[in-house]
Design a protein around this motif. Structure first.
Motif, PDB file in Angstrom:
ATOM      1  N   MET A 183       0.832  -1.203   0.000  1.00 39.11           N
ATOM      2  CA  MET A 183       0.000   0.000   0.000  1.00 39.11           C
ATOM      3  C   MET A 183       0.867   1.255   0.000  1.00 39.11           C
ATOM      4  SD  MET A 183      -3.208   1.049   0.071  1.00 39.11           S
ATOM      5  CE  MET A 183      -2.917   2.533  -0.868  1.00 39.11           C
ATOM      6  N   PHE A 184       1.972   1.229   0.742  1.00 42.64           N
ATOM      7  CA  PHE A 184       2.859   2.386   0.795  1.00 42.64           C
ATOM      8  C   PHE A 184       3.589   2.596  -0.534  1.00 42.64           C
ATOM      9  CE2 PHE A 184       1.858   3.032   5.046  1.00 42.64           C
ATOM     10  CZ  PHE A 184       2.542   4.132   5.562  1.00 42.64           C
ATOM     11  N   LEU A 185       3.973   1.507  -1.178  1.00 44.66           N
ATOM     12  CA  LEU A 185       4.647   1.639  -2.465  1.00 44.66           C
ATOM     13  C   LEU A 185       3.689   2.163  -3.530  1.00 44.66           C
ATOM     14  CD1 LEU A 185       6.772  -1.648  -2.474  1.00 44.66           C
ATOM     15  CD2 LEU A 185       7.635   0.702  -2.318  1.00 44.66           C
ATOM     16  N   ILE A 186       2.467   1.619  -3.555  1.00 46.26           N
ATOM     17  CA  ILE A 186       1.459   2.084  -4.505  1.00 46.26           C
ATOM     18  C   ILE A 186       1.080   3.537  -4.203  1.00 46.26           C
ATOM     19  CG2 ILE A 186      -0.940   1.792  -5.270  1.00 46.26           C
ATOM     20  CD1 ILE A 186      -0.562  -1.237  -4.742  1.00 46.26           C
ATOM     21  N   GLY A 187       0.912   3.833  -2.906  1.00 50.71           N
ATOM     22  CA  GLY A 187       0.557   5.187  -2.511  1.00 50.71           C
ATOM     23  C   GLY A 187       1.630   6.191  -2.870  1.00 50.71           C
ATOM     24  N   SER A 188       2.902   5.823  -2.669  1.00 50.16           N
ATOM     25  CA  SER A 188       4.000   6.742  -2.992  1.00 50.16           C
ATOM     26  C   SER A 188       4.049   7.036  -4.485  1.00 50.16           C
ATOM     27  CB  SER A 188       5.332   6.136  -2.533  1.00 50.16           C
ATOM     28  OG  SER A 188       5.346   5.957  -1.139  1.00 50.16           O
ATOM     29  N   LEU A 189       3.927   5.995  -5.283  1.00 51.40           N
ATOM     30  CA  LEU A 189       3.920   6.175  -6.734  1.00 51.40           C
ATOM     31  C   LEU A 189       2.694   6.993  -7.160  1.00 51.40           C
ATOM     32  CD1 LEU A 189       5.513   5.297  -9.292  1.00 51.40           C
ATOM     33  CD2 LEU A 189       3.924   3.383  -9.484  1.00 51.40           C
ATOM     34  N   GLY A 190       1.540   6.661  -6.556  1.00 51.70           N
ATOM     35  CA  GLY A 190       0.297   7.339  -6.919  1.00 51.70           C
ATOM     36  C   GLY A 190       0.272   8.803  -6.536  1.00 51.70           C
ATOM     37  N   ILE A 191       0.788   9.134  -5.355  1.00 53.09           N
ATOM     38  CA  ILE A 191       0.828  10.547  -4.952  1.00 53.09           C
ATOM     39  C   ILE A 191       1.719  11.333  -5.910  1.00 53.09           C
ATOM     40  CG2 ILE A 191       1.616  12.158  -3.175  1.00 53.09           C
ATOM     41  CD1 ILE A 191      -0.998  10.839  -2.483  1.00 53.09           C
TER      42      ILE A 191
END
Length: 421
Positions: free
Chosen positions: A310-318
């Protein structure tokens, strides 16, 4: 690009190099937060106060920087910007305490203002064609993202090998010094008054109700709020996502820094993706809503359903949705709606950004005393306000442009497309 202006390509390359270091300067203090705490015997709150000084420096010098650029030339202003960064990078590692660090952090803000007020006009003066200078301007953000992608990887390498943290500051200073010598040997284009042809959304001669004219107290204020919240969203994120991951025991310190690289990669890709989508005909004001909304959902997911994926997806997404161009789309919309006095309204928009850079690090530093989760709670709140502001902008924009003919609407949309910076 016009053949006659190809002689300025080395100059543009050198200016872009400055933005790589500008991207690094924006996150270098937060990336070395633990090392600076130990070096200065300071608290987290004192370090975040130093980070806030960067925004304060920009606010203090912004008006003067624009005046200096117009009065004494772009070249001298660029040189001042580079010198200010040299003072920042060397001054930080020479500081004995956080108060000295705070003083030198002001110079990063000075440099930011000097480089912005000289680089963008230089691009316009070197390549007067609006499509050329707009496509060149969008690359500024890409090079900032490149710097923010590289620095966490370098910092992680140094932590893993237990190298002195100040080496990266020295490396940045050496790189900038070399670029200063190189850029000083280059010629800059002749200064001239540049004013892009921007259609006025509602001409004064057109008799339309006041409610269907651009009003600064409505869409103008909404866009200033959006400027503040959109910058706050990604600034809070890049400052605190490593600490958030560590506080939840998802990653160790060196691995958590890579989250900022993931964010920067998303931001880099999104600069071009956003430009492409707008050119395909998607309304910029609609993108403001959707990008802000997706950013909000990602932050909620990371806060309430934390995991490494979730943190990796969130970082890329932000990086993609919050930092890849919507701030620039907001500025382009503001300039379209209020085409008279572009310099003045642009300064309002930039000041809203600078206030965020100045106060948000300090506020989040105070919240860190209780919990890093509270910092992300604040980010969710500010991003939600940004969504509401975007809805207001979209509603008012549609109401105003409903008075235009289909031809006028197409021309207005084309103007916004070419102004993504």
């Amino acid at each position: 690009m016009e053949t006659t202006n190809k002689k300025y390509i080395p100059l543009i390359g050198s200016l872009y190099t400055n933005f790589i270091f500008q991207g690094m300067a924006a996150i270098i203090l937060s990336q070395n937060l633990n090392a600076l705490k130990d070096s200065w015997q300071a608290s987290v709150q004192q370090i975040t106060l130093v980070i806030s000084a960067i925004g304060l420096g920009r606010v203090i010098i912004l008006y003067f920087a624009g005046y200096f650029s117009d009065r004494f030339g772009r070249k001298k202003t660029v040189q001042l910007g580079i010198l200010s960064y040299l003072i920042f990078f060397i001054g930080i590692i020479c500081s004995q305490n956080y108060l000295q660090g705070l003083f030198f952090a002001l110079f990063a803000g000075f440099s930011n203002a000097f480089l912005d007020t000289s680089t963008y006009p230089t691009l316009m003066e070197a390549f007067p064609n609006e499509r050329d200078n707009s496509s060149l301007s969008v690359l500024n953000k890409a090079f900032i993202s490149l710097g923010q992608f590289l620095l966490p990887l370098i910092t992680r390498f140094m932590i893993d090998h237990e190298w002195y943290f100040g080496l990266v500051f020295i490396g940045c200073a050496v790189g900038l010094f070399i670029n200063l010598i190189y850029i000083s040997s280059l010629s800059f284009p002749e200064r001239h008054a540049f004013e892009a042809e921007t259609p006025v959304i509602v001409e004064e001669a057109v008799e339309v109700p006041k409610s269907r004219r651009p009003l600064f107290k409505y869409e103008g204020i909404a866009l200033l709020i959006f400027s503040f919240t959109s910058v706050s969203t990604f600034n809070i994120f890049i400052l605190w996502v490593p600490s958030f991951a560590e506080s939840l025991s998802l990653m160790n310190h060196s691995n958590s820094l890579v989250l900022v690289s993931a964010y920067s990669l998303g931001s880099f890709v999104s600069v071009f993706l956003t430009s492409y989508i707008v050119k395909k005909g998607v309304a910029p004001t609609l993108l403001l809503i959707w990008c802000s909304l997706i950013s909000l959902f990602l932050l909620i997911g990371m806060t309430f359903f934390p995991s490494v994926p979730m943190f990796l997806i969130g970082s890329l997404g932000i990086g993609v949705f919050a930092a890849g161009g919507i701030w620039q789309l907001g500025l382009a919309t503001l300039l379209e709606l209020f085409s008279k006095g572009k310099g003045r309204v642009t300064s309002y928009y930039s000041i809203a950004t600078s206030v965020s850079v100045m106060i948000i690090p300090y506020i989040t530093g105070l919240l860190e005393k209780n919990s890093v989760s509270m910092i992300f709670g604040l980010n969710i709140f500010l991003t939600a306000i940004g969504v509401l502001a975007a809805v207001v902008i979209r509603y008012r924009y549609k109401k105003i442009t409903s008075q235009l003919t289909e031809v006028d609407q197409a021309q207005a949309l084309e103007s916004v497309e070419t102004k993504i910076v």
